[in-house]
Write an enzyme that holds these catalytic residues in place. Sequence first.
Site, PDB file in Angstrom:
ATOM      1  N   GLY A   1     -45.986   5.318   9.748  1.00  0.00           N
ATOM      2  CA  GLY A   1     -47.271   4.998  10.373  1.00  0.00           C
ATOM      3  C   GLY A   1     -48.350   5.950   9.892  1.00  0.00           C
ATOM      4  O   GLY A   1     -49.516   5.557   9.717  1.00  0.00           O
TER       5      GLY A   1
ATOM      6  N   ASP B   1     -43.799  13.991  19.717  1.00  0.00           N
ATOM      7  CA  ASP B   1     -42.650  13.837  18.816  1.00  0.00           C
ATOM      8  C   ASP B   1     -41.416  14.575  19.318  1.00  0.00           C
ATOM      9  O   ASP B   1     -40.296  14.302  18.868  1.00  0.00           O
ATOM     10  CB  ASP B   1     -43.006  14.348  17.410  1.00  0.00           C
ATOM     11  CG  ASP B   1     -44.016  13.440  16.726  1.00  0.00           C
ATOM     12  OD1 ASP B   1     -44.198  12.284  17.165  1.00  0.00           O
ATOM     13  OD2 ASP B   1     -44.642  13.889  15.742  1.00  0.00           O
TER      14      ASP B   1
HETATM   15  C1  S3P Z   1     -48.903  12.534  13.420  1.00  0.00           C
HETATM   16  C2  S3P Z   1     -49.465  12.269  14.639  1.00  0.00           C
HETATM   17  C3  S3P Z   1     -48.724  11.697  15.751  1.00  0.00           C
HETATM   18  C4  S3P Z   1     -47.222  11.875  15.567  1.00  0.00           C
HETATM   19  C5  S3P Z   1     -46.764  11.491  14.194  1.00  0.00           C
HETATM   20  C6  S3P Z   1     -47.461  12.322  13.150  1.00  0.00           C
HETATM   21  C7  S3P Z   1     -49.748  13.088  12.354  1.00  0.00           C
HETATM   22  O1  S3P Z   1     -49.000  10.306  15.848  1.00  0.00           O
HETATM   23  O2  S3P Z   1     -46.512  11.154  16.544  1.00  0.00           O
HETATM   24  O3  S3P Z   1     -45.362  11.711  14.067  1.00  0.00           O
HETATM   25  O4  S3P Z   1     -49.200  13.582  11.342  1.00  0.00           O
HETATM   26  O5  S3P Z   1     -50.972  13.047  12.499  1.00  0.00           O
HETATM   27  P1  S3P Z   1     -50.344   9.765  16.590  1.00  0.00           P
HETATM   28  O6  S3P Z   1     -51.483  10.257  15.861  1.00  0.00           O
HETATM   29  O7  S3P Z   1     -50.220   8.273  16.525  1.00  0.00           O
HETATM   30  O8  S3P Z   1     -50.244  10.274  17.980  1.00  0.00           O
END
Ligand code: S3P
Length: 439
Positions: free
Chosen positions: A105, A325
């Site tokens: 993501g 996380d």
């Molecule tokens: C991350 C932000 C978090 C986290 C993901 C990594 C990042 O997600 O859960 O594992 O590297 O900016 P969200 O921004 O959707 O909260």
Amino acid sequence: MASTMHDTSSAASITQVVRPARSFRGSLMLPGDKSISHRYAMLAGFAEGTSRLSNFSTGADPHSSLGCMAAMGAKVETAGKVISVTGTGGVLAQPKGDLDCGNSGSTMRMLAGLVAAQGEVYRFVGDESLTVRPMERIRGPLEKMGARIELTDGHAPMIIRGGELKAIDFETPIASAQVKTAVLFAGLQAKGTTSIAEKIRTRDHSEHALRAFGATLTRENDRLSIVGGQSLHAIDATVPGDMSSAAFFLCAALLFEDSNVVLDALGMNPTRASLLDVITGMGGKIKVLNVEEQHGEMVGTIQVNRSGKLKGMDISGALAAQLIDELPVIAAIAPYTENGVKIRDAKELRVKESDRIALVVKNLRAMGAEVTEHEDGMDIPGGQTLRGGVIDSGLDHRITMAFSIAALRAEGETEIRGAEAASVSFPEFFTWLDELAIR
Ligand code: S3P
């Protein structure tokens, strides 16, 4: 620890058997932080010149980011432990095919911001899990800036038609560093000054990374501003060890009275380090040694052991967002605490690589634990004994690793189905687990 091939309904997957341990001891240096590796991959690929990145994450996710940058014209070469990235000087080419983000993501959301200002068409795809994760959260602000984004029912596949962007003032409706980063990366290339206000302060690796690559950003209270039209230059950097990977071994250390874990060159950025307060609150004793700053990131060595009883705690509000996380592993060891763990305000867990609330609850029950599920969290009473069970990882890396840690104190062996998911962020996990677990 044994691993066998096992057939699940959708695909062949690996089952890892985790045996209980008597203690947990040892020292190690963790592979580079996943969040920082993503940002360095993207900004190095966008900058002018060749960046040399050491201790880059070995996880599949940051390699998806490198792959996408290569598909848009960056040159990525690996020589021993150093990854060299020659950037495109701010112009991202039209990729020949889809930008494949795999399970990541972070890759899809943050890269969306980077390509939104470019004059080409980019089609983003991902695996089964990523294809159902929400992407509207980045479409809103990026379309306000002038990009055109086509989603499939709010998800990937996602097509971005980039172009000239204008600056916006944006207030993040959800605590998300990925959304903040997408807007910052677009703002870097927009006309005017983009500002972003965060109610809950999320991890600030993008701010440090942008500055390291030569951009100017300002922060006034909760408002961050970036002037558009800045160019970036290459850097040489070592990625600090990953605090979210460390969380598994820190929680393992909490499970045994005579544990001792030393982690070298660990990233201790304050926006990620609330985990250390939680570990202390649960009965861990932490010594921090040799802290220094590298490209804005705090890096240090920590020694952890348990002092006294394993205590539970309530986690809600900003703390839940900052620990998002780490919540699966905290929940997985919660039954062993004296007084239990309550988690609230963590609805975002439902839209991670899996529905992490549902899977944590299901797997705790599979190990014989009592747990109450809530829409935004769970209640896990303390003083429980778990038995080895069959764990469904949902092919989610953090569920895989969280229940491997719970298994260390269970009665009997635990089978983790879909254990290969660990490689998304921490391919060495089972090797290190075997090394540090005393049987
Ligand atoms: C991350 C932000 C978090 C986290 C993901 C990594 C990042 O997600 O859960 O594992 O590297 O900016 P969200 O921004 O959707 O909260």
